[in-house]
Structures are given as structure tokens and as C-alpha cells.
Design a protein around this motif. Structure first.
Motif, PDB file in Angstrom:
ATOM      1  N   VAL A 136       1.704  -0.481 -12.669  1.00  0.00           N
ATOM      2  CA  VAL A 136       0.522  -1.032 -13.329  1.00  0.00           C
ATOM      3  C   VAL A 136      -0.306   0.064 -13.997  1.00  0.00           C
ATOM      4  CG1 VAL A 136       0.404  -2.953 -11.700  1.00  0.00           C
ATOM      5  CG2 VAL A 136      -0.891  -0.878 -11.225  1.00  0.00           C
ATOM      6  N   PRO A 137      -1.047  -0.282 -15.048  1.00  0.00           N
ATOM      7  CA  PRO A 137      -1.992   0.670 -15.631  1.00  0.00           C
ATOM      8  C   PRO A 137      -3.059   1.029 -14.592  1.00  0.00           C
ATOM      9  CG  PRO A 137      -1.632  -1.178 -17.113  1.00  0.00           C
ATOM     10  CD  PRO A 137      -1.000  -1.549 -15.810  1.00  0.00           C
ATOM     11  N   ASP A 138      -3.460   2.291 -14.596  1.00  0.00           N
ATOM     12  CA  ASP A 138      -4.429   2.743 -13.584  1.00  0.00           C
ATOM     13  C   ASP A 138      -5.879   2.696 -14.065  1.00  0.00           C
ATOM     14  OD1 ASP A 138      -4.635   4.913 -15.298  1.00  0.00           O
ATOM     15  OD2 ASP A 138      -3.760   6.350 -13.896  1.00  0.00           O
ATOM     16  N   GLY A 139      -6.114   2.250 -15.297  1.00  0.00           N
ATOM     17  CA  GLY A 139      -7.471   2.172 -15.819  1.00  0.00           C
ATOM     18  C   GLY A 139      -7.978   3.472 -16.416  1.00  0.00           C
ATOM     19  N   ALA A 140      -7.162   4.523 -16.348  1.00  0.00           N
ATOM     20  CA  ALA A 140      -7.563   5.818 -16.877  1.00  0.00           C
ATOM     21  C   ALA A 140      -6.532   6.359 -17.861  1.00  0.00           C
ATOM     22  CB  ALA A 140      -7.770   6.812 -15.738  1.00  0.00           C
ATOM     23  N   GLY A 141      -5.718   5.477 -18.429  1.00  0.00           N
ATOM     24  CA  GLY A 141      -4.725   5.894 -19.406  1.00  0.00           C
ATOM     25  C   GLY A 141      -3.350   6.154 -18.836  1.00  0.00           C
ATOM     26  N   GLY A 142      -3.212   6.091 -17.534  1.00  0.00           N
ATOM     27  CA  GLY A 142      -1.917   6.313 -16.909  1.00  0.00           C
ATOM     28  C   GLY A 142      -1.437   5.068 -16.187  1.00  0.00           C
ATOM     29  N   HIS A 143      -0.480   5.252 -15.300  1.00  0.00           N
ATOM     30  CA  HIS A 143       0.082   4.164 -14.505  1.00  0.00           C
ATOM     31  C   HIS A 143       0.223   4.626 -13.064  1.00  0.00           C
ATOM     32  CE1 HIS A 143       1.071   2.777 -18.526  1.00  0.00           C
ATOM     33  NE2 HIS A 143       1.362   1.595 -18.013  1.00  0.00           N
ATOM     34  N   ARG A 144       0.422   3.651 -12.182  1.00  0.00           N
ATOM     35  CA  ARG A 144       0.662   3.938 -10.766  1.00  0.00           C
ATOM     36  C   ARG A 144       1.408   2.769 -10.152  1.00  0.00           C
ATOM     37  NH1 ARG A 144      -2.100   0.299  -8.218  1.00  0.00           N
ATOM     38  NH2 ARG A 144      -4.154  -0.361  -8.919  1.00  0.00           N
ATOM     39  N   GLY A 145       1.927   3.008  -8.952  1.00  0.00           N
ATOM     40  CA  GLY A 145       2.608   1.955  -8.231  1.00  0.00           C
ATOM     41  C   GLY A 145       1.644   1.057  -7.479  1.00  0.00           C
ATOM     42  N   GLN A 146       2.103  -0.148  -7.219  1.00  0.00           N
ATOM     43  CA  GLN A 146       1.343  -1.111  -6.428  1.00  0.00           C
ATOM     44  C   GLN A 146       2.353  -1.880  -5.586  1.00  0.00           C
ATOM     45  OE1 GLN A 146      -1.988  -3.338  -8.242  1.00  0.00           O
ATOM     46  NE2 GLN A 146      -0.789  -5.162  -7.745  1.00  0.00           N
ATOM     47  N   MET A 147       2.137  -1.890  -4.280  1.00  0.00           N
ATOM     48  CA  MET A 147       3.067  -2.538  -3.364  1.00  0.00           C
ATOM     49  C   MET A 147       2.436  -3.795  -2.784  1.00  0.00           C
ATOM     50  SD  MET A 147       4.903  -0.991   0.057  1.00  0.00           S
ATOM     51  CE  MET A 147       3.383  -0.856   0.999  1.00  0.00           C
ATOM     52  N   ALA A 148       3.182  -4.891  -2.812  1.00  0.00           N
ATOM     53  CA  ALA A 148       2.732  -6.131  -2.193  1.00  0.00           C
ATOM     54  C   ALA A 148       3.802  -6.600  -1.215  1.00  0.00           C
ATOM     55  CB  ALA A 148       2.482  -7.205  -3.249  1.00  0.00           C
ATOM     56  N   VAL A 149       3.351  -7.176  -0.114  1.00  0.00           N
ATOM     57  CA  VAL A 149       4.246  -7.762   0.867  1.00  0.00           C
ATOM     58  C   VAL A 149       3.962  -9.256   0.897  1.00  0.00           C
ATOM     59  CG1 VAL A 149       4.928  -7.803   3.287  1.00  0.00           C
ATOM     60  CG2 VAL A 149       4.294  -5.629   2.201  1.00  0.00           C
ATOM     61  N   LEU A 150       4.991 -10.041   0.634  1.00  0.00           N
ATOM     62  CA  LEU A 150       4.891 -11.500   0.635  1.00  0.00           C
ATOM     63  C   LEU A 150       5.694 -12.029   1.821  1.00  0.00           C
ATOM     64  CD1 LEU A 150       4.958 -10.374  -2.445  1.00  0.00           C
ATOM     65  CD2 LEU A 150       5.072 -12.755  -3.010  1.00  0.00           C
ATOM     66  N   VAL A 151       5.174 -13.047   2.481  1.00  0.00           N
ATOM     67  CA  VAL A 151       5.851 -13.556   3.669  1.00  0.00           C
ATOM     68  C   VAL A 151       5.902 -15.077   3.688  1.00  0.00           C
ATOM     69  CG1 VAL A 151       5.235 -11.553   5.086  1.00  0.00           C
ATOM     70  CG2 VAL A 151       3.761 -13.563   5.091  1.00  0.00           C
ATOM     71  N   ARG A 152       6.939 -15.580   4.317  1.00  0.00           N
ATOM     72  CA  ARG A 152       7.034 -16.986   4.677  1.00  0.00           C
ATOM     73  C   ARG A 152       7.453 -16.988   6.146  1.00  0.00           C
ATOM     74  NH1 ARG A 152      10.884 -20.557   1.160  1.00  0.00           N
ATOM     75  NH2 ARG A 152      12.410 -19.540   2.458  1.00  0.00           N
ATOM     76  N   PRO A 153       6.477 -17.130   7.061  1.00  0.00           N
ATOM     77  CA  PRO A 153       6.789 -17.077   8.496  1.00  0.00           C
ATOM     78  C   PRO A 153       7.745 -18.197   8.904  1.00  0.00           C
ATOM     79  CG  PRO A 153       4.417 -16.900   8.127  1.00  0.00           C
ATOM     80  CD  PRO A 153       5.045 -17.295   6.816  1.00  0.00           C
ATOM     81  N   ASN A 154       8.527 -17.924   9.944  1.00  0.00           N
ATOM     82  CA  ASN A 154       9.444 -18.903  10.496  1.00  0.00           C
ATOM     83  C   ASN A 154       8.690 -19.744  11.529  1.00  0.00           C
ATOM     84  OD1 ASN A 154      11.654 -20.369  11.284  1.00  0.00           O
ATOM     85  ND2 ASN A 154      12.642 -18.704  12.402  1.00  0.00           N
ATOM     86  N   GLY A 155       7.997 -20.775  11.056  1.00  0.00           N
ATOM     87  CA  GLY A 155       7.274 -21.687  11.938  1.00  0.00           C
ATOM     88  C   GLY A 155       6.097 -21.048  12.651  1.00  0.00           C
ATOM     89  N   TRP A 156       5.676 -21.690  13.739  1.00  0.00           N
ATOM     90  CA  TRP A 156       4.510 -21.203  14.483  1.00  0.00           C
ATOM     91  C   TRP A 156       4.790 -19.855  15.102  1.00  0.00           C
ATOM     92  CZ3 TRP A 156       4.859 -19.870  19.508  1.00  0.00           C
ATOM     93  CH2 TRP A 156       5.966 -20.366  20.240  1.00  0.00           C
ATOM     94  N   PHE A 157       6.045 -19.635  15.551  1.00  0.00           N
ATOM     95  CA  PHE A 157       6.357 -18.354  16.172  1.00  0.00           C
ATOM     96  C   PHE A 157       6.255 -17.212  15.162  1.00  0.00           C
ATOM     97  CE2 PHE A 157       9.448 -14.980  17.062  1.00  0.00           C
ATOM     98  CZ  PHE A 157       8.864 -14.476  18.210  1.00  0.00           C
ATOM     99  N   GLY A 158       6.770 -17.433  13.956  1.00  0.00           N
ATOM    100  CA  GLY A 158       6.682 -16.401  12.926  1.00  0.00           C
ATOM    101  C   GLY A 158       5.245 -16.086  12.555  1.00  0.00           C
ATOM    102  N   ALA A 159       4.405 -17.122  12.465  1.00  0.00           N
ATOM    103  CA  ALA A 159       2.986 -16.904  12.157  1.00  0.00           C
ATOM    104  C   ALA A 159       2.307 -16.122  13.270  1.00  0.00           C
ATOM    105  CB  ALA A 159       2.290 -18.247  11.942  1.00  0.00           C
TER     106      ALA A 159
END
Length: 197
Positions: A136-159
């Protein structure tokens, strides 16, 4: 630095089209300043990593404990993963989208690599998760990484599992991982793997 979830959801990434039924668990800015074409270098760090080797002792102990518990309770057995309990998100992608590289040291499966995003997935008895790295653009003319973790828990136990490990992720695992990513980026070497195993 931790970012609001909108830092991920507001971007026009492909991941939104295939993982709309996943929750955005965490979003982090990565201290990886660079130019517009540097995502492959960052992905190379992720796929060649040996984390948690070299991390603080508490992180190594937590990591080892997770894998031991997984073996004891069968969380990581073949029938709990991709192609068994859940279908790979790769099935939701057009065939023309290239899979990209996957981490060598963990059972993550690559989903795709594009000019500004890379994703890999993992499923076990607790959760189906996606690690997404954007450039992503860093707002200062450069770029940087951005990490996201997405989850879908396995039922109540996963949550419940995700809620139980959250304090440990924030207090120990994420700080160690983010420092390692930054250190290796500036040193020009590889090595940072995904989380939520």
C-alpha cells in the motif's frame, strides 16, 4: 503498528471477492518501506521464514505448545483441513489467477500473488484462516506492507479458541513477528511466516 480493520476492508483487493464470509481478525502496518514493485521481496520473506526460531523463548514455547495440543486433540489431522473439513478458497478464484508461492515451513496453501496482494490459507480443527499481505502507499510517496489475518472459526469451539489465544498473540507473538519482519526487511533477508495455526 495495529491498524483499524477499515485499512484492509476499504481497499479494492481480490481477497474481498473470495473471503466475504471471513472475519477480519487483525490488520497490521509493516515497517517495510519501499517502492511500488517491492511486494515480491516481502512475500519472499514470508515464504522463506523459519519463525519462531530466533524469537523470544516465550514465543517459541507458545508455538511448540500449540503444535503439541494440536497433535493431542487432533486439530491438525488431515480430515480437519483443506479439502476435507473445508473447501479451499482457491476454488472461488478464476483459473487465470496465479497461485503464487506458499510458506515452506508451515502448512499454509498459497491462494494467489498479484501486483499488490498475496494470500495464503490454512484450515484445521479450530479455524479456516487467511493471511493476506498487501502493498500500500504509505502517504509519504513510498509504499509499505500491510498484513491482515482473516478467520472463519470452526463453530463455537473455534470462536472460543480464537478468543483464548488473542491475549498471547497481542502480548508475545505479534510483537516478535513484526520486529522480525522489520529487521529482516532492513537487512535484506527472508523469513517471516503466517500466524493462527
Amino acid at each position: 503498528m495495529r491498524l483499524p480493520k477499515t485499512a484492509h476492508t476499504s481497499r479494492p483487493w481480490l481477497i474481498h471477492e473470495i473471503a466475504g464470509d471471513f472475519q477480519v481478525e487483525d490488520v497490521w502496518a509493516l515497517a517495510t518501506p519501499g517502492g511500488p514493485g517491492d511486494l515480491p521481496r516481502l512475500v519472499s520473506q514470508f515464504v522463506s521464514g523459519d519463525f519462531p526460531r530466533g524469537a523470544p523463548l516465550i514465543v517459541r514455547v507458545l508455538w511448540a505448545t500449540r503444535w503439541r495440543l494440536g497433535a493431542l486433540f487432533g486439530w491438525d489431522r488431515p480430515g480437519a483441513g483443506l479439502g476435507s473439513r473445508v473447501t479451499s478458497l482457491r476454488q472461488r478464484l478464476p483459473e487465470s489467477v496465479p497461485p503464487g508461492p506458499g510458506p515452506a515451513n508451515l502448512p499454509f496453501t498459497p491462494l494467489y500473488l498479484l501486483a499488490d496482494e498475496w494470500a495464503a490459507e490454512l484450515a484445521n480443527g479450530t479455524v479456516h484462516t487467511v493471511m493476506h499481505v498487501g502493498w500500500v502507499p504509505d502517504g509519504a510517496g513510498g509504499h509499505r506492507g500491510q498484513m491482515a489475518v482473516l478467520v472463519r472459526p470452526n463453530g463455537w469451539f473455534g470462536a472460543a479458541y480464537m478468543a483464548a489465544i488473542k491475549p498471547f498473540r497481542y502480548a508475545f507473538v505479534y510483537p516478535a513477528l513484526l520486529k522480525r519482519i522489520e529487521r529482516q526487511w532492513h537487512a535484506g533477508t527472508g523469513g517471516a511466516p503466517p500466524l493462527h495455526t
